[in-house]
Design a protein around this motif. Structure first.
Motif, short mmCIF file in Angstrom:
data_model
loop_
_atom_site.label_atom_id
_atom_site.label_comp_id
_atom_site.label_asym_id
_atom_site.label_seq_id
_atom_site.Cartn_x
_atom_site.Cartn_y
_atom_site.Cartn_z
N THR A 60 36.41 51.83 46.19
CA THR A 60 36.19 51.16 44.89
C THR A 60 34.99 51.74 44.14
O THR A 60 34.90 51.59 42.92
N LEU A 61 34.09 52.41 44.87
CA LEU A 61 32.89 52.96 44.25
C LEU A 61 33.08 54.38 43.74
O LEU A 61 32.34 54.81 42.84
N ILE A 62 34.03 55.11 44.30
CA ILE A 62 34.18 56.52 43.90
C ILE A 62 35.46 56.78 43.10
O ILE A 62 35.71 57.92 42.70
N CYS A 63 36.25 55.75 42.86
CA CYS A 63 37.50 55.95 42.11
C CYS A 63 37.26 56.00 40.60
O CYS A 63 36.15 55.73 40.13
N ARG A 64 38.32 56.31 39.88
CA ARG A 64 38.32 56.20 38.41
C ARG A 64 39.12 54.96 38.06
O ARG A 64 40.37 54.99 38.13
N PRO A 65 38.49 53.86 37.70
CA PRO A 65 39.20 52.60 37.48
C PRO A 65 40.34 52.69 36.48
O PRO A 65 41.38 52.05 36.66
N PHE A 68 44.29 54.02 37.54
CA PHE A 68 45.31 53.31 38.32
C PHE A 68 46.40 52.74 37.43
O PHE A 68 46.12 52.17 36.36
N ALA A 69 47.64 52.85 37.87
CA ALA A 69 48.75 52.20 37.20
C ALA A 69 48.74 50.71 37.50
O ALA A 69 48.14 50.27 38.48
N ARG A 70 49.41 49.96 36.66
CA ARG A 70 49.45 48.50 36.84
C ARG A 70 49.96 48.12 38.22
O ARG A 70 49.36 47.29 38.91
N ASP A 71 51.07 48.70 38.64
CA ASP A 71 51.67 48.33 39.92
C ASP A 71 50.79 48.73 41.10
O ASP A 71 50.82 48.07 42.15
N GLU A 72 50.04 49.81 40.96
CA GLU A 72 49.10 50.20 42.01
C GLU A 72 48.07 49.10 42.23
O GLU A 72 47.79 48.69 43.36
N LEU A 73 47.49 48.62 41.15
CA LEU A 73 46.46 47.58 41.26
C LEU A 73 47.04 46.28 41.79
O LEU A 73 46.39 45.57 42.57
N ASP A 74 48.25 45.97 41.37
CA ASP A 74 48.89 44.76 41.87
C ASP A 74 49.05 44.84 43.39
O ASP A 74 48.75 43.88 44.12
N ALA A 75 49.51 45.99 43.87
CA ALA A 75 49.67 46.17 45.32
C ALA A 75 48.33 46.13 46.04
O ALA A 75 48.21 45.53 47.13
N MET A 76 47.31 46.73 45.46
CA MET A 76 46.00 46.77 46.10
C MET A 76 45.39 45.38 46.22
O MET A 76 44.80 45.03 47.25
N VAL A 77 45.53 44.57 45.18
CA VAL A 77 45.00 43.22 45.24
C VAL A 77 45.71 42.41 46.33
O VAL A 77 45.08 41.61 47.04
N ARG A 78 46.97 42.63 46.49
CA ARG A 78 47.72 41.91 47.53
C ARG A 78 47.34 42.37 48.93
O ARG A 78 47.48 41.62 49.90
N GLU A 79 46.83 43.59 49.03
CA GLU A 79 46.38 44.12 50.33
C GLU A 79 44.93 43.75 50.63
O GLU A 79 44.51 43.81 51.79
N LYS A 96 37.91 47.09 34.68
CA LYS A 96 37.72 48.27 33.85
C LYS A 96 39.03 48.98 33.53
O LYS A 96 39.02 50.02 32.87
N ASN A 97 40.14 48.43 34.01
CA ASN A 97 41.44 49.07 33.84
C ASN A 97 42.14 48.54 32.59
O ASN A 97 42.03 47.35 32.27
N PRO A 98 42.87 49.38 31.88
CA PRO A 98 43.56 48.92 30.66
C PRO A 98 44.64 47.87 30.90
O PRO A 98 45.07 47.21 29.96
N HIS A 99 45.07 47.69 32.14
CA HIS A 99 46.09 46.69 32.45
C HIS A 99 45.49 45.34 32.88
O HIS A 99 46.23 44.45 33.31
N SER A 117 43.45 33.85 42.77
CA SER A 117 42.00 33.83 42.59
C SER A 117 41.53 35.04 41.80
O SER A 117 40.57 34.95 41.01
N ALA A 118 42.21 36.20 41.97
CA ALA A 118 41.88 37.37 41.16
C ALA A 118 42.16 37.10 39.68
O ALA A 118 41.39 37.50 38.79
N GLY A 119 43.25 36.39 39.40
CA GLY A 119 43.55 36.01 38.02
C GLY A 119 42.47 35.12 37.44
O GLY A 119 42.09 35.27 36.27
N TRP A 120 41.97 34.20 38.24
CA TRP A 120 40.90 33.32 37.76
C TRP A 120 39.59 34.06 37.56
O TRP A 120 38.82 33.78 36.63
N GLU A 121 39.32 35.04 38.44
CA GLU A 121 38.10 35.84 38.26
C GLU A 121 38.16 36.63 36.95
O GLU A 121 37.15 36.72 36.23
N LEU A 122 39.31 37.19 36.65
CA LEU A 122 39.46 37.91 35.38
C LEU A 122 39.37 36.95 34.19
O LEU A 122 38.83 37.30 33.13
#
Length: 217
Positions: A60-65, A68-79, A96-99, A117-122
């Motif tokens: 999470t510290l070295i990526c380019r936020p 990521f595609a929308r579905d990638e982030l959705d899968a990552m949050v579930r993991e 920081k992602n456009p999605h 909970s991620a939805g509430w944090e956003l």
């Protein structure tokens, strides 16, 4: 991975495990490693796929936020089942992602409480920074109806949103305070000396006092 393993400290792991995190890497050392590596999106993908908590935090510290595609982030949050990975992923990457807004709306209604909970944090981030277009009264309706019986991490995220609505939006402050008092969520949460209680009425009152420059009672 070998370098991360070398940073493992048993004492740090014991402390982290009390909070549900399964790693023993000092976060300051992890950040120093990330600073040395700089941005490397492909390496971030590979680190995430290891399923190792310390590696995922580093990712999470070295990526380019924004990459990521929308579905990638959705899968990552579930993991992301451990608290620190979940927190860093949402705050350092998803926000920081456009999605982010599309995901916020989808996650709020998700049956998985950790995803919700991620939805509430956003949503809390929008309450604070971009409230235009949000139905704050409607959010308070949901919090009032559902927060009391929500699973812990979802309850925590909803409570944070409740507090920020009360802090940032004076027209909703009395209702936010009343909801917090009536539900009593986190009323007895142990708080270290000098720290503000997460109990929403105390949190709201203290932050408003500070903003108004009032002296400490």
């Amino acid at each position: 991975m070998a370098e991360l393993a070398g940073l493992e400290d048993p004492k740090t792991r014991r402390v982290n495990e009390k909070h549900g995190d399964d790693h023993g890497v000092n976060l300051s050392k992890l950040r120093a490693l990330a600073k040395r590596l700089k941005t490397q999106q492909e390496l971030a993908h590979r680190l995430w796929k290891t399923q190792d908590t310390a590696a995922r935090l580093l990712a999470t510290l070295i990526c380019r936020p924004k990459a990521f595609a929308r579905d990638e982030l959705d899968a990552m949050v579930r993991e992301a089942r451990t608290p620190k990975v979940h927190d860093w992923l949402v705050n350092y990457v998803v926000k920081k992602n456009p999605h982010a807004e599309e995901l916020r709306l989808a996650w709020l209604a998700d049956p998985d409480p950790l995803v919700a909970s991620a939805g509430w944090e956003l949503t809390t981030d929008r309450v604070t920074k971009k409230p235009a277009g949000l139905d704050l009264a409607g959010l308070l309706d949901v919090i009032e109806a559902e927060m009391k019986d929500a699973p812990h991490r979802l309850q925590w995220a909803m409570n944070h949103c409740l507090a920020q609505i009360g802090i940032e939006h004076a027209e909703h402050r009395d209702r936010a305070l009343a909801i917090g008092e009536r539900l009593g969520v986190l009323r007895d949460y142990p708080t270290s000396p000098g720290c503000t209680s997460p109990f929403a009425p105390v949190w709201i009152t203290e932050m408003v006092r500070r903003r108004n420059g009032e002296p400490v009672a």
